[in-house]
Enzyme design. Sequence first.
Site, mmCIF file in Angstrom:
data_model
loop_
_atom_site.group_PDB
_atom_site.id
_atom_site.type_symbol
_atom_site.label_atom_id
_atom_site.label_comp_id
_atom_site.label_asym_id
_atom_site.label_seq_id
_atom_site.Cartn_x
_atom_site.Cartn_y
_atom_site.Cartn_z
ATOM 1 N N GLY A 123 50.039 -19.068 11.856
ATOM 2 C CA GLY A 123 50.623 -19.349 10.550
ATOM 3 C C GLY A 123 49.568 -19.800 9.554
ATOM 4 O O GLY A 123 48.649 -20.540 9.913
ATOM 5 N N GLY A 191 30.817 -38.708 27.444
ATOM 6 C CA GLY A 191 31.907 -39.410 26.777
ATOM 7 C C GLY A 191 32.738 -40.200 27.769
ATOM 8 O O GLY A 191 33.418 -39.614 28.620
ATOM 9 N N ALA A 192 32.642 -41.552 27.696
ATOM 10 C CA ALA A 192 33.455 -42.392 28.587
ATOM 11 C C ALA A 192 34.651 -42.932 27.817
ATOM 12 O O ALA A 192 34.904 -44.136 27.773
ATOM 13 C CB ALA A 192 32.615 -43.525 29.160
ATOM 14 N N ILE A 195 39.734 -39.373 27.853
ATOM 15 C CA ILE A 195 39.729 -38.167 28.695
ATOM 16 C C ILE A 195 38.691 -38.314 29.803
ATOM 17 O O ILE A 195 38.957 -38.009 30.972
ATOM 18 C CB ILE A 195 39.465 -36.902 27.849
ATOM 19 C CG1 ILE A 195 40.662 -36.648 26.940
ATOM 20 C CG2 ILE A 195 39.186 -35.685 28.745
ATOM 21 C CD1 ILE A 195 40.551 -35.424 26.049
ATOM 22 N N VAL A 248 22.528 -37.861 24.819
ATOM 23 C CA VAL A 248 22.196 -36.625 25.537
ATOM 24 C C VAL A 248 21.315 -35.773 24.634
ATOM 25 O O VAL A 248 21.652 -35.513 23.475
ATOM 26 C CB VAL A 248 23.486 -35.870 25.934
ATOM 27 C CG1 VAL A 248 23.152 -34.519 26.558
ATOM 28 C CG2 VAL A 248 24.302 -36.717 26.893
ATOM 29 N N HIS A 454 63.767 -60.582 38.812
ATOM 30 C CA HIS A 454 62.792 -60.977 39.844
ATOM 31 C C HIS A 454 63.083 -60.206 41.121
ATOM 32 O O HIS A 454 64.257 -60.074 41.491
ATOM 33 C CB HIS A 454 62.908 -62.476 40.120
ATOM 34 C CG HIS A 454 62.028 -62.916 41.248
ATOM 35 N ND1 HIS A 454 60.661 -63.045 41.112
ATOM 36 C CD2 HIS A 454 62.322 -63.216 42.556
ATOM 37 C CE1 HIS A 454 60.149 -63.439 42.265
ATOM 38 N NE2 HIS A 454 61.122 -63.544 43.161
#
Length: 478
Positions: A123, A191-192, A195, A248, A454
């Site tokens: 679209g 990337g920590a 994800i 990196v 409980h």
Amino acid sequence: MSSSDFDVVVIGAGPGGYVAAIRCAQLGLKTACIDRWIDNDNKPSLGGTCLNVGCIPSKALLDSSERFEQIRKHSAEHGIQTGPVEINIEQMQQRKRRIVSELTAGIRALFKANKVTSVNGHGCLIAPGKVRVRASDGHGEDQVISAQHVILASGSEPTVLPGIEPNGKTIFDSSGALDFDTAPSTLGIIGAGVIGLELGSVWRRLGSKVVLLEALDKFLPSTDSMIAREAQKQFSRQGLDIRLGCQVTQVECTSQDCTINYRQGADDRSVPVERLIVAVGRRPCSDGLLDPACGLQINERGFVEVDQNCATAIDGVWAVGDLVRGPMLAHKASEEGVAVAERIASGAGHVDFATVPWVIYTDPEIAWVGTTETQLKTDAIEYRAGVFPFAATGRAKAVGMTDGFVKILAHADTDRILGVHMIGPQVSELICEAGFAMAMEASAEDLARTVHAHPTLAEATHEAALAAAGRAIHKINR
Ligand code: FAD
Ligand code: NAD
């Protein structure tokens, strides 16, 4: 070119778009929803990122891998004797695919039941109230759909690092990493973030040695710092090798594996891995969404700009979900979709952005809603904190999941709950009570005076609320 008329046309059938379309139809609006997703079997599939390559398949794999780890590591303490335990990854993936296809078929059925017209194709907004649809395979005649209102909900896609593009063999984005047919012996993740931690947990539990390279010096900087510290400790103990402050510089691949070269502080380092996942965030999916003549533009970061009501600069054109500002979360997208549908139908709709919960589905799980302690200090807001460890609840002991705690932050004068932060078992579920309390503008005392069953894990929330007033029962109040 054929054409047709609707009250509302939605572009995108992810949790923002499909929910908006269903709500519009419920409110009596003649609605079409355009989506271009084609699955691995070359068939249209509704549900967007969330159902096809996001929330749902990742949680299916998290569950399978968690069961595998539980059986291997924790059966014996229950007196359950097992032989050698093995994982059949093909079967695990089949289960994941079945769950995805049942849910995506469910959206199709909901569209039918609600009389939403589903259109497969790309679209493009060509003018206010006019959307051109091009078939996903590029063949066939373009179609123009006219509608009084257009809702843009085209979502997001993984950010690609230049020179480290997915190649389907050694380098993968999150979608590729959900489809591995074996657990690589070594797995690198750039990337920590959410994800990296979720998928890193899946493949570590299934046997991979996982190393995460994170650019920032701080681990999970947007979570409460006490939670981030506990999470880093737990994940490292499990064997996730989390390296912070890593830039990196280059990735060199052969057909079998790759070497990640990176700089950490003043040192140049490298790590060889069999497979690499790049998980450095997501960017809005807005390529080809707006014709240059339509009067609306994406901003320099690819987002469509909207106000608090999801209205764009053009009357009758709205935008929701990952395509617009705010957290890239499925439930935030859906709530915006509902609110826009209600605004179109009646002029009024509402999303409480201050109470959108966040969850990271690792073990232990991490969840929060509202403000962090750091933010309260920065804003010079006086508060009281109540913390309660799961280890002091009977239920956590009984289920053998005692790591973590609940922290409640309440305003020093009004006692109103300002933020709730959790790490521990099933906090993805427990956070919903906290979100509801905050949405009802509850005080910590309101939570403390609410009878909690409980033995439940939710008693940790109850006790944290008591602790905010210095009167927890099952721990020493300091
Ligand atoms: P999307 O879900 O991205 O859907 C957009 C749809 O629009 C897609 O089908 C796309 O094909 C289609 N589209 C795009 N452009 C066009 C066009 N021009 N024409 C027609 N169709 C178009 N969020 C959570 O809240 N909880 C989680 O546990 C979670 N886990 C995740 C795990 C992973 C691995 C990933 C990648 C994401 C996860 N997310 C999670 C994020 C969540 O998936 C997104 O926030 C959510 O899907 C956004 O919804 P959306 O409707 O805005 O967009
Ligand atoms: P993220 O923003 O959570 O994490 C990305 C991480 O990569 C950050 O820590 C960032 O500092 C780091 N980074 C960025 N560039 C880097 C580089 N060049 N080298 C090393 N590190 C780098 O993003 P994500 O994990 O890719 O997830 C994307 C989004 O999808 C999330 O923000 C979230 O909105 C959504 N999501 C949500 C869930 C959930 O709700 N449980 C799960 C998965 C994804």
